[in-house]
Write a protein that holds these residues in place. Structure first.
Motif: not given
Length: 416
Positions: A20-22, A82-83, A88-89, A184-188
């Motif tokens: 859910x987080x991802x 994960x890193x 990349x995001x 993108x920051x939120x995705x990261x």
């Protein structure tokens, strides 16, 4: 991987914190990107007054994505997924902002550099995302996880361009650029907060060279009885339908933007319906090359029928493109699930890279082929020819594969 993740049934996926987080953070990122794809061409044209620069900037990003895909697949298989997702995001977030400096032809080079770097970063993101999905979805939730991700894509495809147009009108271009960078920051952040078990250390001894690792990915795809026909099916679909966006507009240009919008919305609605149904389905994890082939047959038939019936028959044409959207979504979810489940974990990045080469390369071939066909037999005839090609290709695949139905997916490879 812990038992709590490995043995989660599909019905519990929506209670899976990691997924859910991802999913939710990537939904935000997809949504912002979908309207950014409307804003960016308008911004480039406003600065340069050139359609050539608009198309060239997009092409540069796609070409670099393809060129980096194999290296990225090997790199992702070797390092912390994960890193790589987080990096990349964050890199893509930073690369959005220099686009604001493009104000004329003299500064268009900034757009080309940013587009190329974004394409490279995305090449690392895609295989890492596949790895993370297999890890967080668990042994029973791959298909549902892919369906929910496709739901996000379908929803943003329908809503994003509208929001993008309103955002530019109401707030200007700058707000749209900053919003996409923030997404993108939120995705990261979502990827960073996902908790995954530590990966086992690499085996001791000399590590294979990059070329050896890349060849191992290609060899596995060629020899595998399920992945080989799945990859062939992707070549058929993308070569046959990669030029749809352009050909549809040319074919329907006589009915104007509003009419074209009706048909495109109908396709999006079909995609939403299919992804919703698949996300609610709990029929277990089985892979069927035959089922993928049936979806391909439906794609070919509905594509040809749509061109034949439109624009004269609005209702029937709308129903046909709605069905095309359903078939496209089911095909996409099934193929992605098969790629994830039948690829050993240590090869998933490279298998994803091979799929990327086939899909992006096939789309490029389709654009060239579609343009030539449109010049020879008009856009309507070109679309009918593409639909017939897809249908014929899947007939051959359906009767030519030696593994029409695969049993339970290799869950130990996908999620161990």
């Amino acid at each position: 991987m812990s038992d709590s993740v490995r043995h989660d049934p599909a019905s519990s996926l929506l209670r899976n914190r990691n997924f859910l987080l991802f999913w939710s953070t990537q939904f935000v990122s997809l949504f912002a990107t979908s309207y950014y794809m409307i804003v960016l061409p308008l911004w480039i044209y406003r600065a340069t007054g050139s359609y050539l620069h608009v198309g060239a900037v997009a092409t540069v990003g796609s070409v670099v994505f393809i060129l980096f895909s194999i290296y990225a697949g090997v790199f992702v298989d070797r390092h912390d997924k994960r890193r790589i997702l987080v990096a990349s995001d964050l890199i893509r977030a930073v690369l959005v902002l220099p686009m604001l400096l493009v104000s004329s032809v003299d500064s268009i080079y900034i757009a080309y550099i940013a587009a190329a770097a974004t394409g490279a970063a995305t090449a690392f993101f895609v295989p890492s995302q596949n790895h993370l999905i297999t890890a967080v979805a668990g042994s029973g939730g791959l298909r549902r996880a892919n369906a929910l991700l496709h739901f996000s894509y379908s929803a943003t495809l329908v809503i994003g361009p509208i929001v993008g147009g309103l955002a530019v009108t109401g707030f200007g271009y700058q707000v749209s650029f900053f919003a996409n960078a923030l997404s993108f920051v939120i995705g990261a952040l979502g990827s960073f907060l996902v908790t995954l078990p530590a990966e086992p250390p690499a085996p001791a001894g000399r590590r294979p060279s990059f070329l050896d690792d890349a060849r191992a990915g290609f060899r596995f795809v060629i020899r595998d009885g399920v992945l080989r026909p799945v990859m062939i099916s992707q070549a058929i679909v993308f070569i046959g339908s990669g030029a749809n966006a352009t050909l549809f507009v040319l074919h329907l240009r006589s009915i104007g933007p509003a009419g074209i919008g009706i048909y495109m919305s109908a396709q999006g609605a079909g995609m939403l319906v299919a992804s919703t149904v698949l996300s609610l389905s709990d029929r277990g994890e089985k892979a069927s090359v035959r089922a993928i082939a049936y979806c391909g047959l439906a794609l070919g038939v509905t594509l040809a029928l749509f061109a034949w019936l439109t624009p004269q028959h609005l209702v029937v044409g709308t129903a046909t493109i709605f069905t095309f959207g359903i078939a496209l979504t089911v095909y996409g979810v099934e193929t992605r699930t098969a790629l994830q489940a039948f690829s050993p974990k240590e090869l998933l990045g490279r298998v994803t890279a091979v799929a990327t080469l086939i899909s992006r390369g096939g789309a490029a071939v389709s654009i060239l082929m579609g343009s030539a066909l449109a010049a020879a037999v008009q856009p309507k005839g070109a679309i009918i020819c593409c639909g017939a090609m897809i249908f014929a290709g899947f007939i051959l695949l359906l009767f030519g594969t030696r593994t029409p139905v695969a049993p339970e997916m290799r869950l130990s490879s996908a999620g161990s």
